[in-house]
Structures are given as C-alpha cells and as structure tokens.
Motif scaffolding. Structure first.
Motif, PDB file in Angstrom:
ATOM      1  N   GLN A 365       0.835  -1.208   0.000  1.00  0.00           N
ATOM      2  CA  GLN A 365       0.000   0.000   0.000  1.00  0.00           C
ATOM      3  C   GLN A 365       0.872   1.262   0.000  1.00  0.00           C
ATOM      4  O   GLN A 365       0.652   2.198  -0.758  1.00  0.00           O
ATOM      5  N   CYS A 368       2.594   1.674  -3.364  1.00  0.00           N
ATOM      6  CA  CYS A 368       1.671   2.239  -4.357  1.00  0.00           C
ATOM      7  C   CYS A 368       1.578   3.749  -4.193  1.00  0.00           C
ATOM      8  O   CYS A 368       1.578   4.484  -5.173  1.00  0.00           O
ATOM      9  N   SER A 369       1.493   4.214  -2.926  1.00  0.00           N
ATOM     10  CA  SER A 369       1.343   5.665  -2.768  1.00  0.00           C
ATOM     11  C   SER A 369       2.662   6.384  -3.007  1.00  0.00           C
ATOM     12  O   SER A 369       2.680   7.499  -3.512  1.00  0.00           O
ATOM     13  N   GLY A 372       3.140   5.894  -7.066  1.00  0.00           N
ATOM     14  CA  GLY A 372       2.073   6.619  -7.752  1.00  0.00           C
ATOM     15  C   GLY A 372       1.880   6.223  -9.198  1.00  0.00           C
ATOM     16  O   GLY A 372       2.551   5.335  -9.728  1.00  0.00           O
ATOM     17  N   THR A 373       0.969   6.947  -9.831  1.00  0.00           N
ATOM     18  CA  THR A 373       0.577   6.647 -11.207  1.00  0.00           C
ATOM     19  C   THR A 373       1.575   7.189 -12.209  1.00  0.00           C
ATOM     20  O   THR A 373       1.827   6.601 -13.247  1.00  0.00           O
ATOM     21  N   THR A 399      -9.366   8.246 -11.151  1.00  0.00           N
ATOM     22  CA  THR A 399      -8.912   7.194 -10.233  1.00  0.00           C
ATOM     23  C   THR A 399      -8.086   6.247 -11.091  1.00  0.00           C
ATOM     24  O   THR A 399      -8.530   5.856 -12.172  1.00  0.00           O
ATOM     25  N   CYS A 417      -2.219  -1.611  -7.807  1.00  0.00           N
ATOM     26  CA  CYS A 417      -2.562  -0.430  -7.004  1.00  0.00           C
ATOM     27  C   CYS A 417      -3.903   0.161  -7.450  1.00  0.00           C
ATOM     28  O   CYS A 417      -4.295   0.027  -8.609  1.00  0.00           O
ATOM     29  N   SER A 418      -4.559   0.818  -6.512  1.00  0.00           N
ATOM     30  CA  SER A 418      -5.721   1.653  -6.847  1.00  0.00           C
ATOM     31  C   SER A 418      -5.485   2.984  -6.142  1.00  0.00           C
ATOM     32  O   SER A 418      -5.438   3.057  -4.914  1.00  0.00           O
ATOM     33  N   ASP A 419      -5.264   4.019  -6.964  1.00  0.00           N
ATOM     34  CA  ASP A 419      -4.843   5.316  -6.433  1.00  0.00           C
ATOM     35  C   ASP A 419      -6.014   6.298  -6.526  1.00  0.00           C
ATOM     36  O   ASP A 419      -6.440   6.678  -7.624  1.00  0.00           O
ATOM     37  N   GLN A 420      -6.506   6.711  -5.388  1.00  0.00           N
ATOM     38  CA  GLN A 420      -7.676   7.596  -5.309  1.00  0.00           C
ATOM     39  C   GLN A 420      -7.277   9.057  -5.091  1.00  0.00           C
ATOM     40  O   GLN A 420      -8.138   9.924  -4.950  1.00  0.00           O
ATOM     41  N   SER A 421      -5.957   9.330  -5.053  1.00  0.00           N
ATOM     42  CA  SER A 421      -5.519  10.653  -4.612  1.00  0.00           C
ATOM     43  C   SER A 421      -6.038  11.788  -5.510  1.00  0.00           C
ATOM     44  O   SER A 421      -6.178  12.908  -5.069  1.00  0.00           O
ATOM     45  N   THR A 433      -4.477   5.515  -0.935  1.00  0.00           N
ATOM     46  CA  THR A 433      -4.117   4.626  -2.047  1.00  0.00           C
ATOM     47  C   THR A 433      -4.023   3.201  -1.504  1.00  0.00           C
ATOM     48  O   THR A 433      -3.495   2.986  -0.413  1.00  0.00           O
TER      49      THR A 433
END
Ligand SMILES: OC[C@H]1O[C@@](CO)(OC[C@@]2(O[C@H]3O[C@H](CO)[C@@H](O)[C@H](O)[C@H]3O)O[C@H](CO)[C@@H](O)[C@@H]2O)[C@@H](O)[C@@H]1O
Length: 511
Positions: A365, A368-369, A372-373, A399, A417-421, A433
C-alpha cells in the motif's frame, strides 16, 4: 442464503438514520443476486435478549429445507448474547415474517464462562459434524487475543460451549463476523458446510475491528478435535491474505445450492465524511457478489464477479493489439464510462527493464502511494500501466488502477494499485491509495485487470481474480456524461494491450 430458488439478503440497517445506530435486520430478495426487492424488516428489537439491537449473525439451512437465523442481540445490560429466529411460514418463498425462539438467549456470557460481554458476537452459519451435532463459532476477544468461540448443539436450541475455541490468535484484536467454510482442493465447484476430509481445505475469515480488513487463512479443519490449523505459510494476522485490499468489510459467504458455487458478499462503507453521508441520506453499499474457489497453488482464494452481472452489459467495445508507448494514453470511447465493465490484458515487452524491488519495500500500500501513477524511474521501469477510470474530460479528476512489475533475485513481483488521490476535487474524503503484491509469474501470464465502475465505486480484479481492490470515490466533475475512460502506460518501456473489452452497464434494480 438461497431458499426455494430465491436469494435472501439480510443486512444491518438503521431505520432512523444514514449512519450506524438502532440496528435491525433489513431484508431483500432477488432471483439473480443483481436485482433486489426490499421487504419489511425481518428481525427487530422485541425481546429482552435483543432490546438494544439486533446485530449480525448468519442463516443456516436445517435438514428438510428449514432456514434458521442465529444472531447477536444486545440485552438490557448492553451485553452481547446469541439468539435464534425461524420463519413463521415456510411456504412463503419470501420468508417475510420471522419468529424468535422463546428460549432466547441461547448463548450468553456468564461469570463461569468468562466470555467478554462486549465482545461476543456474529455467529457463523452452523455446520453438522459427522456425529450429528451442530457446530457454530462466534467472534470474540480477550485483551488483544482474537477468538472463534465454539458451541455445539444436538437440536439447534440447546447450545453447549466447547472447552476450546476453534481457533485463537494473539495481537489481532476483536474477530468480528467470522466465516468458516470448506473449499474443494481442485476445481471451482462450491462445497456444502458439512463437508470435511482430505479433498477439501478450510478457510477461516475474520473481520478485524482494529484495521477494518477481512483477512483469511487457508488451512485444515480437524473435525475429530474441532480445531482449525492454518497451513504452514498462510499468514495469520494483520498482514495475512485479504479478500480485498481496498474497502471491504464484514463479508460473508454462502453455498449456492442451485448453482453449486460458493458466493462471497461484502459491505463497502463510505470514504466520505459522516456529515456528507447524513447530507445524502444513506451510507454503505454492497459490492458485486463474487464466486470464490481455491487457486491451483492451494495458497489463496480466487474471486470473480458472479456471472449474472453480465446481464447488465450493453454496447460492447473492443481493442486488440494496441501498443502503449512510454507516457501514452488511449481513450476507450463508446461506453458510458460512469457505469462500465472493463476487461484489459497487457503484454509486457521487456521484463528485464523492471526496477529492482528494494528489501525495505515490504508494504504494498505504501509502495503504491510512494510510486504513484505518474512516477518513472531513472533506471527504467515496467509500469505503472493500467486504467484511468472516472476521469473528468480535463483529467483534473481520475482514479487510476494499475500495475508495476519489480525484479527480485530469480523472480518478478507484480504490484497492483488503486490510487484515489486525484479522484475528487472535494477535499473531505478518505483518498488513501490501496495496494497488493500478486502471486503471479509475468513471464508465463499476461497481466490482466477487470474493473467494475459504478459512479462512486470501483471494484478491480487483478490477474483473473488473484487480487481485488475496491475503492469508493466521489468525483465532482467526472459525473454523468462527463466521464472518460483511458488505458495508460507511464513506464519507461512499451506495453501492448493484447485485448480490451468494455461494456456500458445498465442499471440494476436495487433498494
Ligand atoms: O451492527 C453491528 C454489527 O456490525 C459489526 C461489523 O461491522 O460491528 C460494527 C461495529 O461498528 C459500528 O459501530 C460503530 C460505532 O460504535 C461505528 O463507528 C461503525 O461505523 C459501525 O460499523 O459495531 C460495534 C458497536 O458499535 C463496534 O464495536 C463495531 O466495530 C458486527 O460485529 C456487529 O454485529
């Protein structure tokens, strides 16, 4: 549960407000697990043994197709006790009325049994042992030790506590909503509760009150001793396997006797503030039900949206063999991107470019943060590549659900990852994230993703259901027709979309 071909869903509900409180068992039914009709509340406070709340529990189908519900009641002293309710009229397939046992409570904390009065709740579906006696477990804790307290009964009414729990583990805190069930060692067919022996493994799932995660182990149930032992290597604790690495809690499974499968269903709470929940008048959704079975490795479960969800598919669009060069995006046009089902498969051209996984990068986790993307690495990187969902036309909101491949000595590691930032311009949401390492060898398998997108929820299934991440997001610009969907690659090397299929999704009939 399923009864006379109808699926019944009972859920914790506050009739007086949008957030938790005044808890009753609300009730809805369905013939396909997708479209639902609400009924009157099934169980609500009426006896001393549940006067302060009808909390969670489970249904069991007794011989002769007779459903029964064991649930936790909160008594006048605010102690947690276990109660029984049965249908008033078995010829009503909707089972609209439930009557409570006059013998309630059937299980209760006493000075003799030393059960924690405020941590004794959520009875599982019961199972019949080979000796003809029923077994049930109830979640509990003593200090920081999580426990699955076990009871046995010959008649489902008189229950005796077994002198040992089915399982306990220190430093896990309260085990809420335990779930214990067999899975076949091979194949996808579901197995009834009573099955034990060498052709099955057992799963013990517990919902961790401290971290709000549903974690599970794969192990062996010794039916003679009534104990459960996780497999060697199946981690039991906060870092154990999770059904879902995003927001997903208090889930339950049931054996679908009609389709011979085990179905998992979980609750997805909001990531918005309580004030916002009250403003909109409701909170919490149920995820899409998932069929589950044991992976061929025997080490984890595989989860996949139930096939019935495909009834909602519309307007299929398809892409094949599209190369995504470094830093590129491809818009997926022709679907209602606010409500869609997307399946995409990537072929990595050059795995040798994967970045080395540093020994300190243990927490997926966090990784992932941190990564990042958009991050690329000087020395080269395989990924991030994936989907930008619920994206506004100007990309001020999106997202991203994506993969990055890392190198370890002699193997590769795939991070999902799933990045909601960047999911919303509204600042008052939890935009954590989420991430997970997936047990897969990218030299043998393409990296694939399926995302079910539905306005404020994104449910993502990595590598054919090896890892799942569910996120709640609240876009302010990416709403209605102003939503786009993209595939992207921000790695330093190209990846190929071998196949992308996306569908607009019709509305389901829900409460
Ligand atoms: O409805 C009770 C059943 O729900 C479970 C599992 O989700 O316990 C939930 C729990 O938390 C709720 O109450 C909290 C306020 O006290 C609230 O912050 C949270 O959002 C709610 O889900 O309920 C108890 C008592 O409050 C708390 O210890 C739990 O975390 C299940 O265990 C219950 O049977």
């Amino acid at each position: 549960m399923i009864y006379k071909g109808i699926y019944h869903f009972f859920y914790q509900y506050n009739p007086k407000g949008a957030v938790w409180g005044n808890i009753v068992w609300a009730h809805s039914t369905s013939t396909d697990l997708i479209n639902w009709e609400p009924h009157d509340h099934a169980i609500f406070p009426s006896q001393p043994s549940d006067i302060n709340g009808c909390w969670s529990g489970s249904a069991t189908i007794l011989p002769g197709e007779k459903p029964a519900i064991l649930y936790t009641g909160i008594n006048p002293k605010n102690q947690q006790v276990q109660n029984l309710a049965v249908p008033k009229n078995l010829s009503d397939p909707y089972l609209r009325e439930w009557v409570k046992s006059p013998k309630n409570p059937l299980m209760a904390p006493t000075p003799q049994n030393h059960i924690n009065v405020s941590s004794f709740r959520d009875p599982t579906t019961a199972w019949l042992g080979r000796d003809g006696e029923w077994r049930v477990i109830i979640g509990s804790k003593i200090d920081a030790r999580g426990l699955a307290i076990m009871y046995r009964s010959k008649d489902f009414v008189r229950w005796n506590q077994v002198d040992h729990p089915l399982r306990y583990k220190d430093d896990m805190g309260m085990w809420e909503c335990p779930d214990f069930f067999p899975v076949a060692k091979t194949g996808r067919t579901g197995v009834e509760m009573k099955v034990s022996g060498s052709h099955v493994k057992h799963i013990l799932k517990v919902s961790l009150d401290d971290t709000k995660h549903d974690v599970y182990t794969v192990g062996t149930y010794n039916w003679k001793k009534d104990i459960y032992i996780p497999n060697k290597g199946s981690i039991e604790g906060y870092n154990g396997l999770r059904y879902d690495y995003g927001k997903y809690y208090a889930s339950k499974t049931f054996f679908d006797s009609q389709k011979k499968r085990r179905v998992l269903w979980g609750w997805v709470n909001e990531s918005s503030s309580v004030d916002d929940d009250i403003k909109k008048g409701w909170s919490g959704v149920q995820a899409i039900p998932r069929a589950i079975w044991l992976d061929a490795s025997g080490k984890q479960l595989i989860q996949w949206p139930i096939v019935e969800i495909q009834k909602l598919r519309n307007n299929k669009v398809k892409l094949t063999n599209e190369v995504l060069k470094k830093g590129s995006t491809i818009e997926v046009k022709g679907v209602t991107a606010a409500q869609a089902d997307v399946e995409i498969s990537f072929k990595v051209e050059n795995l040798k470019k994967a970045e080395i996984l540093k020994p300190e990068w243990k927490d997926p986790q966090l990784l992932c943060s941190q990564k990042g993307t958009s991050s690329t690495t000087e020395g080269g990187s395989v990924g991030p590549f994936g989907l930008l969902v619920l994206a506004s036309n100007d990309l001020k909101e999106y997202t991203s659900v994506f993969f990055t491949v890392f190198k370890k000595p002699h193997k590769y590691v795939v991070l999902m990852c799933s990045d909601q930032s960047r999911s919303s311009l509204h600042s008052n949401n939890d935009k954590t994230t989420y991430g997970a390492f997936l047990d897969v060898d990218p030299t043998r398998e393409n990296i694939s993703l399926r995302s079910l997108i539905d306005h404020s929820i994104v449910e993502s299934f990595g590598i054919k259901g090896k890892g799942c991440i569910t996120a709640r997001v609240y876009p302010t610009l990416a709403i209605g027709d102003n939503v786009s969907l993209y595939a992207f690659n921000n790695g330093t090397d190209s990846v190929t979309i071998t196949k992308l299929t996306a569908w607009s999704m019709k509305k389901a009939h829900i409460n």
